[in-house]
Structures are given as structure tokens and as C-alpha cells.
Design a protein around this motif. Structure first.
Motif, PDB file in Angstrom:
ATOM      1  N   CYS A  74       6.545   3.777  -1.057  1.00  0.00           N
ATOM      2  CA  CYS A  74       7.945   3.453  -0.749  1.00  0.00           C
ATOM      3  C   CYS A  74       8.078   2.000  -0.281  1.00  0.00           C
ATOM      4  N   ASP A 109       8.068   5.987   7.294  1.00  0.00           N
ATOM      5  CA  ASP A 109       9.395   5.756   6.720  1.00  0.00           C
ATOM      6  C   ASP A 109       9.870   6.925   5.868  1.00  0.00           C
ATOM      7  N   CYS A 110       8.977   7.469   5.007  1.00  0.00           N
ATOM      8  CA  CYS A 110       9.455   8.462   4.042  1.00  0.00           C
ATOM      9  C   CYS A 110       8.711   9.791   4.137  1.00  0.00           C
ATOM     10  N   CYS A 156       3.627   8.760   5.927  1.00  0.00           N
ATOM     11  CA  CYS A 156       4.360   7.500   6.013  1.00  0.00           C
ATOM     12  C   CYS A 156       5.464   7.611   7.065  1.00  0.00           C
ATOM     13  N   ASN A 158       5.826  10.613   3.136  1.00  0.00           N
ATOM     14  CA  ASN A 158       4.803  10.784   2.099  1.00  0.00           C
ATOM     15  C   ASN A 158       3.411  10.933   2.738  1.00  0.00           C
ATOM     16  N   TRP A 198       6.397   0.805   2.536  1.00  0.00           N
ATOM     17  CA  TRP A 198       5.895   0.680   3.917  1.00  0.00           C
ATOM     18  C   TRP A 198       4.438   0.221   3.911  1.00  0.00           C
ATOM     19  N   CYS A 229       2.203   2.626   1.573  1.00  0.00           N
ATOM     20  CA  CYS A 229       2.852   3.785   0.947  1.00  0.00           C
ATOM     21  C   CYS A 229       3.629   3.264  -0.260  1.00  0.00           C
TER      22      CYS A 229
HETATM   23 ZN    ZN Z   1       6.647   5.756   2.538  1.00  0.00          ZN
END
Ligand code: ZN
Ligand code: ADP
Ligand code: ZN
Length: 628
Positions: A329, A368-369, A366, A371, A331, A327
Motif C-alpha cells: 500500500c 496503515d492497511c 501493516c 495487510n 507504507w 507494504c
Molecule cells: Zn499497507
């Protein structure tokens, strides 16, 4: 429990409760020959393994099982049409003229250095002919199970009526036993096999041939770390018979010995058939490409082959769809149990760890974020296959990797499809690079050669060079000349310069200079102590203590002046530091003198269990081939 009676004695130092009595002796098969026992004993001593650990896997499973088996029937004579024997090329004749006298000369080692397609196998066959004519047996080793049938076929075709047997780990128990017994009784005159065949009983052994002698598969990577080529050399020396080491890209260990004149060398520089060696070309991947990792140059060459009805082979040494899912970000999909990325697979769709086998569903977004736009990064076989299907509409594309060819039975069909030209483009891993002869392939593309140039293993360039020449050797074996396109982002690298010139000598000279400066093989001898535990700390503590012990032993040896210097480096984590939750560390021992290293290992080995305690698993790897 089945065992092997090695010796008989009337007294023992062992406590009686640890001794077991022999219930019965299986006399259906003749005893394991003393020579094979001696080889196993040497291997156990040299590689610091237990004799049982070496010997039992070397014996056919049926022989060491207590279950009932019947004595297999004797070999049936194989009668076929008379063999088609080609007239030797001038180079082959010269090679034979040099090699034939060795057959009567006791132990000798000769390197047969011949470019791919130079007809090394024909030279082996002529030597086998001489050996068979004078009543000898021969052992022919190949590096992989896949290569056994082809070598068997060539030997059987040439010598109809002669007993030829295979020995490798994928044979059915009955067949493996039958081959073993036939070799031992003398009914079989030629044994063709992988590394375990080095232990085959051969009472009339007169010649050992090791094809692709440089191949790392000859070294066992788990259990006792034996090297079948080196054991074969020892065996041949004991038996006073010659060994022929064949390769287009000899190992630097063998090359150094040939350069120093310690072993013989015979060279074949030309291909046996009219086809010229393929033309190699580097393609700079930093320029604009037609698709990720497919240059315009490669695409155009593929299209030209399709138009002419010729076949192409694209080589990429990674299976799956893409080696990373990422990703923006930051990740990326990582295995929880290994220090490695999860590989994206399309068929079935899954994230898979190539080290521990763990599988995970592909996240929709994702973690984490959130996305939704996760990107596959990098190329692997499935992705190249998909790209090509778009770029070359109508082309018949086949993928060849461990996911697509799962079973050994899939091979014959695949090879037949290639031969009958039912496939236009093959996309495959190194599974396809070795030994096979496909006359219809006139283009070989190496999708991305650069990974090995960044690897930490000092042998990585040597393996890359061998692999690229080997892959290139697949091109143009028939009547049309071949073309090899190597895509790279490092076209200035000196390895590629030598490769373009087909200059193994130049490459070897340069590598040897580096190895000499760094004190690495073939100018020094190595042993690796590997450790594994649930965390880093016990591994490091154990290897620190081992390094200490080595320095003590080496110092004591030096005072007695008969031993050379053995150096212990500092323990380091393996490049792949964690696999399946196990943390991995290693300690390298180095010496310019092999006997000194062996002496230190002999003193060290018995102390290791005490130093290790319970939390660390360890292994000794003498002459390590993979340094990760
Ligand atoms: Zn991400
Ligand atoms: P290598 O093992 O050196 O890569 P091979 O032994 O497989 O090469 O030979 C390459 C091809 O050349 C094979 O198809 C083989 O049958 C053929 N060949 C070998 N020697 C001769 C010869 N003297 N005349 C004609 N063809 C030959
Ligand atoms: Zn894993």
C-alpha cells in the motif's frame, strides 16, 4: 580540574573572578613537549577549534586525570627469533633507492603508490631500519584501531629488542600512558597508532609513515574536525623530516600534488609475491539471478571454491537483514526521529534505526492497511548470510559486521578461524576490507556496488573506487590467483571500466576533470558550517545570516586586495535531514585560495556564537571529507 600550563604571565585582561589559581603541578611526568603544544595550537587555529578541545583528547587520559597513578615501568626489550627478511623485488629496490636519500634531506612528502599486495609495508620496514640505525624515531599511522596490532606485529618481528608502542583510543589508560612516556623518553623508537598518535611526543622524530593515506578515518568527524594526515604533514615540516604517504588509491588531493610535481612519487605496479593481481569481472544484476542479489555467476564461483577447499569473501556494506520493511500500500517502516528507514534485523528480531539507535518491534501487519504480508526490501549482511546457507548447504559461513563482532576481543578468534580455514565463506561489511591478509581467499564478491554511484557526496565515487580495489586486494594473496566479481545494475558506468583495468590513473584523471569543472577539491578549498536545531527554520535563518556575514567579510577583504574570493553557497538541508529529532542544515564555503578561506573563517568564527543564539548548535568543518 586538570589543565595544561601553556604560559606564565604576571597580568591578565580577564576579570579576576574568572581566573582560577593553580592548586598544584603534577611533576610525575615531564612537561608536554613544546612541539606537541605547537601542533595542537596549529590544529586549533586551522580547524577553528578551542586549543583545549584539541589538546586534552590528544594527551593520555591518565596524564590529564588528577587521580593517582604510578609511573609505569620502562619498556621491556622484546626478544624474539631473528627476523625473516625477504629479498626485495626489483620495484621495491628501486623505490628504496629513491626514498632512502630523502631520510637525510629534511622535509619532503613522497607518495608511495603501490597496488594491493605490492609490499609497501616491506618498504616502510626498510626505511624504519635505516631510521633506527641512525638513532631516529618513527611515527607510523594507520587509519583504524583494527590495523594497529598487525602493523605492530610486523614492526616488532623485524626489529626485536627495539621499543615499539601503540597509541590509540582503545588502549587501557596505563598502557596509553606508558607508550606516551616511552616515546617521550626515547625508550620507544617507533610509535604505531591511529590519528591521535599524530600528537605523540617524539624527540628524535626522523620519519613519518602514513599507511592508506586516502582513508577518510584520518579525519575526525566530531569534536574538532582535525585531519591527522594533514597535521602529520605540518608536523613533519616543522621537524624537517620526510613523510611517506602509502596507498593503492591515493586521495585525489595527494594525487593532484604528485601530478603537479609538488610532492614526490614512487610506484609499485606488481604484487610482491608470485600471485598475480586478481581478475575482475562485472556481473549484470539486471539479468535473472539465483536468489535476490546473488547472480548465477557468483553462486557458481562460490560452489567452485567450496569444491576446491578455498575461501570466499562476500562484501556488502549494510548490516542487518534488510534496509527497508514495506507494504504494497506504500507504507514503509520509518524512524520517527530521523529521516531514514528502519532496518530490519533478525538476530534479535527488531526494527532498528542506524542513525539514532531507536528500536521498535516488527509489526505483524501493516499499520496503515492491515495487510499481513510485509516485505523486506533490499539486502544486508544477515539476509545474504541466510540466502547463502540455503544455496550452499554444508558450507561454513561466518558473518562479520558490527553486530556479529561487537567486542574487540572477538577479532583474534575470528582471524584465527579464517586462517585455519574453519570458515568457507565470509559475509562482511567494510570491516573486512582493510589491510588484512587472508591467503586462503581466492574469491571476492561485491554483492551490490551501486549505492555510492547515486550518493550526493562528490567524494562517493572516489571512496567506492578505493573500497572496491581494497576489497579486490583481499583476493588471491596466497599462491592461487584471485577472482573478483562485482555485481551491479550499472555495468556501463565509467568507474567500472577503470576498475576492470585496475587503472587508478585513468579513474583519477576523469574525476579530476569533473572536480576542476565543478570547482571542487583539489582545485578549490572547502569549509562547511553545519547547523542543528529542533526544526528547520532556525537552521536556515542562522546559515543565511552566516552566508551574509561571509559575503561581507569577503567583500571587505577583496577591497583590500590581499585576499582572494571566498564564495558562500546557499544553505541546504543535509541529505539525512533529521537525526534523533534534530534537523540538520549546512552551508558550504569555497575558495580557490586556501589563505583567503582561512582569513574569512578567522573573522567569521568569533561571530558565530552571536549569530547562532541559543536555538542552534553549529560546527565548522574545514576541509570536510563527508558531505551528506
Ligand atoms: Zn499497507
Ligand atoms: P601492501 O601493503 O602493499 O598491500 P604488503 O606489504 O602487505 O603489501 O605485502 C604483501 C605480501 O607480500 C605480504 O605477505 C608480504 O610479506 C609479502 N612481501 C612483501 N615484500 C616481499 C618480498 N620482497 N618478497 C617476498 N614477499 C614479500
Ligand atoms: Zn532514528
Amino acid at each position: 580540574m586538570a589543565g595544561v600550563v601553556l604560559a606564565v604571565d604576571v597580568a591578565s585582561d580577564w576579570p579576576p573572578e574568572q581566573l582560577k589559581s593553580i592548586e598544584s603541578i603534577d611533576r610525575r611526568a615531564p612537561p608536554v613537549p613544546a612541539e606537541v603544544l605547537a601542533l595542537a595550537a596549529f590544529a586549533a587555529d586551522y580547524y577553528r577549534a578551542n586549543l583545549g578541545e584539541v589538546l586534552l583528547p590528544a594527551l593520555p587520559p591518565a596524564l590529564r586525570s588528577t587521580r593517582q597513578w604510578r609511573m609505569p615501568r620502562a619498556l621491556a626489550g622484546r626478544q624474539g627469533p631473528g627476523p625473516a627478511v625477504p629479498q626485495l623485488t626489483a620495484e621495491q629496490s628501486a623505490a628504496l633507492a629513491a626514498l632512502t636519500p630523502q631520510l637525510d634531506g629534511g622535509f619532503s612528502t613522497i607518495l608511495l603508490h603501490g597496488v594491493t599486495g605490492s609490499g609497501k609495508t616491506e618498504v616502510y620496514l626498510r626505511l624504519l631500519e635505516a631510521v633506527l640505525a641512525s638513532g631516529g624515531q618513527a611515527l607510523v599511522l594507520v587509519p583504524e584501531i583494527n590495523l594497529v596490532p598487525q602493523m605492530m606485529a610486523r614492526v616488532c618481528e623485524r626489529f626485536p629488542g627495539v621499543g615499539v608502542v601503540a597509541q590509540h583510543s582503545a588502549l587501557a589508560d596505563g598502557e596509553r600512558l606508558a607508550g606516551w612516556l616511552a616515546a617521550q623518553s626515547g625508550a620507544a623508537r617507533v610509535v604505531v597508532g591511529t590519528r591521535l598518535a599524530v600528537f605523540a611526543p617524539l624527540p628524535d622524530l626522523a620519519l613519518v609513515v602514513i599507511d592508506e593515506e586516502h582513508d577518510a578515518s584520518y579525519k575526525q568527524q566530531d569534536g574538532p574536525r582535525i585531519h591527522a594526515r594533514d597535521l602529520a604533514l605540518w608536523r613533519a615540516q616543522q621537524r624537517a623530516v620526510p613523510v611517506l604517504l602509502g596507498s593503492a588509491t591515493p586521495s585525489l588531493e595527494t594525487w593532484a600534488r604528485a601530478e603537479a610535481g609538488a610532492i614526490g612519487r614512487v610506484t609499485l605496479r606488481q604484487r610482491a609475491r608470485a600471485a598475480a593481481l586478481p581478475r575482475l569481472e562485472l556481473v549484470d544484476l539486471r539479468r535473472a539471478t539465483a536468489a535476490p542479489s546473488i547472480s548465477f555467476r557468483l553462486l557458481e564461483a562460490l560452489k567452485a571454491r567450496l569444491a576446491r577447499g578455498e575461501q570466499s569473501l562476500l562484501f556488502i556494506n549494510r548490516r542487518g537483514y534488510s534496509p527497508t520493511l514495506r507494504c504494497n500500500c506504500g507504507w514503509s517502516a520509518e524512524c520517527r526521529r530521523c529521516s531514514a528507514h528502519l532496518v530490519l534485523h533478525r538476530d534479535p528480531r527488531v526494527l532498528r534505526c542506524h542513525h539514532c539507535g531507536a528500536e521498535h518491534v516488527i509489526p505483524k501487519s501493516c499499520p496503515d492497511c492491515g495487510n499481513l504480508d510485509l516485505q523486506p526490501i533490499g539486502q544486508a549482511t544477515q539476509r545474504i548470510e541466510t540466502l547463502l546457507a540455503d544455496l550452499l548447504p554444508g558450507a561454513r559461513i561466518a558473518r562479520v559486521d558490527r553486530d556479529s563482532v561487537r567486542r574487540r576481543e572477538d577479532w583474534p578468534q575470528l582471524l584465527a578461524d579464517i586462517e585455519a580455514r574453519r570458515i568457507d565463506v565470509l559475509v562482511g561489511t567494510q570491516m573486512l576490507s582493510k589491510g588484512h591478509d587472508f591467503p586462503g581467499i581466492t574469491l571476492v564478491g561485491v554483492v551490490d556496488a551501486d549505492g555510492a554511484l547515486y550518493a550526493s557526496d562528490f567524494r562517493a565515487p572516489e571512496r567506492l573506487f578505493a573500497q572496491l580495489l581494497q576489497v579486490a586486494g583481499r583476493a588471491g594473496r596466497g599462491d592461487s590467483p584471485g577472482e573478483v566479481l562485482v555485481q551491479t545494475r550499472l555495468p556501463e558506468h565509467p568507474l567500472f571500466e577503470s576498475l576492470l583495468r585496475g587503472d587508478f590513473e585513468g579513474f583519477a584523471a576523469e574525476q579530476m576533470a569533473e572536480r576542476r569543472a565543478a570547482g571542487l577539491p583539489p582545485f578549490a578549498h572547502l569549509a562547511m558550517i553545519r547547523a542543528e536545531a529542533g526544526s528547520d527554520e532556525p537552521c536556515e535563518r542562522f546559515l543565511d545570516a552566516v552566508a551574509h556575514a561571509v559575503r561581507d567579510i569577503a567583500a571587505a577583504g577583496r577591497q583590500r586586495a590581499q585576499r582572494g574570493v571566498v564564495q558562500a553557497f546557499d544553505p541546504v538541508p543535509a541529505t539525512l535531514q533529521r537525526v534523533a529529532g534534530q534537523h540538520r542544515w549546512q552551508l558550504m564555503l569555497q575558495s580557490a585560495q586556501r589563505p583567503a578561506l582561512r582569513a574569512v573563517l578567522a573573522s567569521l568564527a568569533p561571530r558565530l556564537p552571536g549569530i547562532a543564539g541559543r536555538s542552534v548548535r553549529w560546527a565548522i568543518d574545514v576541509d570536510p571529507q563527508q558531505i551528506d
